[in-house]
Each structure stands twice: as structure tokens, then as C-alpha cells.
Design an enzyme around this catalytic site. Structure first.
Site, PDB file in Angstrom:
ATOM      1  N   PRO A  78       4.507  -5.319  -0.709  1.00  0.00           N
ATOM      2  CG  PRO A  78       6.743  -4.665  -1.012  1.00  0.00           C
ATOM      3  CD  PRO A  78       5.871  -5.645  -0.252  1.00  0.00           C
ATOM      4  N   GLY A  79       3.580  -3.789  -3.803  1.00  0.00           N
ATOM      5  CA  GLY A  79       3.443  -4.022  -5.238  1.00  0.00           C
ATOM      6  C   GLY A  79       3.861  -2.772  -5.988  1.00  0.00           C
ATOM      7  NE  ARG A  80      -0.258   2.106  -6.142  1.00  0.00           N
ATOM      8  CZ  ARG A  80      -1.281   2.100  -6.994  1.00  0.00           C
ATOM      9  NH1 ARG A  80      -1.166   2.701  -8.150  1.00  0.00           N
ATOM     10  NH2 ARG A  80      -2.428   1.520  -6.688  1.00  0.00           N
ATOM     11  CE1 TYR A  97      -2.239  -3.530  -8.603  1.00  0.00           C
ATOM     12  CE2 TYR A  97      -0.927  -1.619  -8.006  1.00  0.00           C
ATOM     13  CZ  TYR A  97      -1.476  -2.850  -7.687  1.00  0.00           C
ATOM     14  OH  TYR A  97      -1.240  -3.400  -6.447  1.00  0.00           O
ATOM     15  N   GLY A 126       0.755  -1.243   0.000  1.00  0.00           N
ATOM     16  CA  GLY A 126       0.000   0.000   0.000  1.00  0.00           C
ATOM     17  C   GLY A 126       0.780   1.285   0.000  1.00  0.00           C
ATOM     18  CE1 TYR A 166      -8.419   1.211  -9.363  1.00  0.00           C
ATOM     19  CE2 TYR A 166      -6.466   1.251 -10.752  1.00  0.00           C
ATOM     20  CZ  TYR A 166      -7.394   0.549 -10.013  1.00  0.00           C
ATOM     21  OH  TYR A 166      -7.280  -0.804  -9.914  1.00  0.00           O
ATOM     22  CB  CYS A 179     -15.580   3.547 -30.137  1.00  0.00           C
ATOM     23  SG  CYS A 179     -14.725   3.556 -31.711  1.00  0.00           S
ATOM     24  CD  GLU A 180     -16.348   2.457 -23.826  1.00  0.00           C
ATOM     25  OE1 GLU A 180     -16.863   3.213 -22.973  1.00  0.00           O
ATOM     26  OE2 GLU A 180     -16.723   1.309 -24.033  1.00  0.00           O
TER      27      GLU A 180
END
Ligand SMILES: *Cc1c(COP(=O)(O)O)cnc(C)c1O
Length: 429
Positions: free
Chosen positions: A278-280, A377, A241, A320, A348-349
């Protein structure tokens, strides 16, 4: 700090020119720096070691699960935090030993539990009473004993984006910390499960230490209570986190050494092994997404830079409200006339928008741009929406590079579909 910088006016990843890479691999593509990956892991681990803590750092595989990323970290001694059987298999395939793998997540199926026990992983982090009951049955039937942690929900506000806050009562994660005594007592009675740890993870991209301190303090009290109850835990898993800086001039998130001090102050006296996920923090700033400008489209009131990357390649901005720095690969471009622009992809969004009203230089068709902090991510969330091919990933080490995931081709993409037999051209009654 990272290893992306201009050399002779061209953005480089370590010793490799991004424009050379684009010519060889085509755009869009992700590029990761192994030196940055290694540095981030080492800084984090060293900060904990300096506090005299006995730790196991289990990298959160969901942030970036490429085999070369996992192998780079595994070689440094990292374990893995996985949230599906697929991630467990990726970690094992990358040579991370089972006894350094922890399985988290609110919805493990019985089949996934069985697979985890088959492989003999270190522990499963249990998030509900029905999960505890199921795990007990599955393990007992296999005549084995699952080592478990109960993931507690400390009801702490992580002060982060609502979609990545996990530590409040209204979030689906963990068991109310007030109920920990009851649950551990139950776990002690059940066959097939052995409580050895307690787990907490309150959210992602935290930019303040206060919520960590609040959560860890509650966990410490609970551990002491469990000790008194005769539930002697060996470990405490405090999740991941810790946030990263996504833009220059932003308030800097806390440094690993200050985070480590909070860990020491809140949990050090308990003399347990500390696990971290930990990741990010490890991969976020170790990656770029490189894209080519298709058109710089100027309307009456708005300017749109249309690039060949899209929300299916990097979904963070639309999912996000994630911010990514956007820079020109050719350094001099960054000095050219600036005006406000949206940066959008071809999907197309309307949600296929990377940024709105950002001050950006003038671009021409064919110019290369890089999205910063795209290592976490990013590629893992890519899809083929609009039948766009999954983007390639490249890893750089000094002046070498390797394509660590080639671009999908159209045959492979379309080949995933099967025509129902009654629709085959030669089908007869
Ligand atoms: C997502 C997640 C992590 C990693 O979070 P980061 O913000 O990337 O550090 C760690 N533990 C669990 C249980 C998670 O779900």
C-alpha cells in the site's frame, strides 16, 4: 480519519497551528502528521492480522519517499516496495532492512538489478521475459541467485483513472497470467534466478473490492497450478491500490477490514505468506499542501483564486483530474460569502489549475488555504518548472514539528546548471 482539525478557529496538524508553521517556514509547504501515518499503517496491518494472515506490508515508497516518512513506517515494522535504485537507496538509508525490500517496475536496468543483489534485497518482481533473461545473466555473473516473483497481469479492469490502471492486457505491466505456467517453467531452468513468489498490482485509487477479488481469485488458481507443476511458491505479493476518500460526501472506498476479508477468502487457503504494497492508503490523508492566496481575481464572468502553490508542487489535479478539498486555514473564512471559482497557480500553463468552478469563500491576499489529502503523489512529483523552488516538507508529532526537507534556495537551483567552457566570460581561444 486524520489528525488535521480546527483548534480555536485555526487549522492544526495534531498540536501545531498551520498559521504558525506558515509564519516560520513560508508558503507553500507540505505538512505530514506522524500520528496519521502510524494510524493508517496500524489499521491496515491489524486488519490483516485479525484474519490470521501471515503478512509483510511493504510500503510503496513512490507515494512519498521522504526519509522521515520512511523511518516512521520502518519503525513500525514496514518493509518497502521500490521501483528504482534511488528508492531502494532511500529505503536502506532510512533503516529499512534489505530483507524487507521488494523491487518492482517494468524497466529495471542491469545496473539496478546488480545493485539490488549487492544489497541482498528480499525479492525482485519480474515483469517480462527479456527482464527475466537479463536478471538471470546478471545474477549468474555475480555468482548469486536472485529470489524472484513473476508479476502477472490478470486482465482485470480496476475501474480507476486510466493513467493509474495497470491490470489490463493493454497496460505495460506484468506478464499475461495465461502464460504464467510457461514463464515459471523457464525461470526454473535458468541459472541465477529462483522463483519464490508471484506478484499482482492492478492499479491505484480503487474504490471497489470487486476488481481485487477478481484478480486475487485468478492468482489463487495460478498458484495452485504452479504448485501442481512443482513450482512451490513461498509467498504471494498482492500489490497496493486501495483507494482513499478525497472529498467529503464522496462514496467511501472500502475499509481495510473488508479488504482483508477478501484477501483471506481468496488466498487464505493457500497457506502462503502474503506481501502487500500500500502507498496512497498510508500517506494520502496524512498530508496537506498549505498555500497562500496571492490574488482573488474577479473578472466579468469568472473568478480566479490565484495561490502561491502550482502544478509543479502538486500535479495530481492536472495529471489525473485529481480532486483535493480546499479549505481556509482560518475556520471562520469558510463561512464567508461563497461563489464559484477556479483555483490556479502562477505557472504559465492553463493546466496549472487545481480546481474549476468550486464553491469557495471570499479570500484576501495573504489568506492561507490548505489542500487536503496531499500526502501521496504530492511532494514526490514536484518539479522546479518555471524555476520555482522545490517546496519544503514538515512533519508534525504532537506539538512538535520538524522541517524534514528545507526549501531549496536559488543558488542551489541555478547551481545545478554548468556553463559550457566556451561561454565563460574569461574564455580565450
Ligand atoms: C504504485 C504501486 C503501488 C502502490 O499503489 P497505491 O495505489 O499507492 O497503493 C504498489 N505496488 C506497485 C507495483 C506499484 O507500482
Amino acid at each position: 480519519m486524520n489528525h488535521f482539525d480546527y483548534v480555536d478557529g485555526i487549522l492544526h496538524a495534531e498540536g501545531v497551528s498551520i498559521s504558525d508553521l506558515a509564519a516560520k517556514v513560508g508558503t507553500p509547504f507540505y505538512v505530514y502528521s506522524s500520528a496519521t501515518l502510524e494510524r493508517h499503517y496500524q489499521i491496515f496491518k491489524d486488519a490483516l492480522d485479525e484474519q490470521g494472515l501471515d503478512t509483510l506490508v511493504c510500503y510503496a515508497v513512490k507515494a512519498n519517499s521522504n526519509q522521515s516518512v520512511l523511518r516512521t513506517l520502518g519503525n513500525l515494522g514496514a518493509g518497502a516496495d521500490v521501483v528504482s535504485e534511488g528508492e531502494m537507496r532511500r529505503a536502506l538509508a532510512a533503516g529499512i532492512p534489505a530483507d524487507r525490500i521488494v523491487f518492482s517496475g517494468v524497466g529495471k536496468t542491469a545496473a539496478e538489478m546488480a545493485a539490488a543483489m549487492e544489497e541482498g534485497i528480499l525479492e525482485l518482481n519480474v515483469e517480462s521475459i527479456p527482464e527475466l533473461d537479463t536478471l538471470s545473466k546478471v545474477a549468474d555473473a555475480m555468482e548469486t541467485e536472485a529470489h524472484i516473483a513473476i508479476r502477472v497481469n490478470p486482465d482485470v479492469d480496476a475501474n480507476t483513472h486510466e493513467k493509474i490502471a495497470t491490470g489490463k492486457k493493454e497496460n505495460k505491466f506484468g506478464i499475461d497470467i495465461e502464460m504464467a505456467g510457461q514463464i515459471y517453467a523457464k525461470a526454473m531452468e535458468l541459472p541465477g534466478v529462483k522463483p519464490v513468489s508471484i506478484a499482482v498490482h492492478i492499479g491505484s485509487q480503487l474504490t471497489d473490492l470487486a476488481p481485487f477479488r477478481a484478480a486475487f481469485t485468478k492468482v489463487a488458481e495460478t498458484v495452485q497450478m504452479l504448485d501442481n507443476m512443482g513450482v512451490p511458491l513461498e509467498r504471494i505479493d498482492i500489490g497496493g491500490g486501495l483507494g482513499i476518500p478525497y472529498s467529503h460526501g464522496d462514496e467511501e472506498p472500502p475499509l481495510p477490514k473488508d479488504y482483508a476479508k477478501v484477501v483471506k477468502e481468496t488466498l487464505g487457503h493457500l497457506n502462503k505468506k502474503i506481501m502487500l504494497e500500500p502507498g496512497r492508503l498510508i500517506v494520502g490523508n496524512a498530508g496537506l499542501l498549505v498555500s497562500e492566496v496571492i490574488f482573488d481575481k474577479k473578472g466579468d464572468t469568472k473568478r480566479f483564486v490565484i495561490v502561491d502553490a502550482a502544478m509543479n508542487d502538486l500535479v495530481r489535479p492536472t495529471l489525473y483530474d485529481g480532486h483535493h478539498e480546499i479549505i481556509a486555514v482560518e475556520e471562520a473564512k469558510n463561512d464567508e460569502i461563497h461563489s464559484l471559482s477556479d483555483v490556479v497557480g502562477p505557472v504559465c500553463e492553463t493546466g496549472d489549475t487545481f480546481t474549476k468552478n468550486r464553491e469557495l469563500p471570499e479570500f484576501e491576499t495573504g489568506d492561507l488555504i490548505a489542500f487536503g489529502s496531499a500526502g501521496a503523489y504530492g511532494a514526490v512529483m514536484a518539479s522546479t518548472y518555471n524555476s520555482r523552488l522545490l517546496v519544503p516538507e514538515v512533519m508534525v508529532k504532537d506539538d512538535q514539528f520538524a522541517v524534514i526537507r528545507p526549501r531549496q534556495d536559488y543558488e542551489a537551483l541555478i547551481g545545478l546548471d554548468k556553463t559550457a567552457p566556451w561561454l565563460e566570460e574569461n574564455h580565450s581561444e
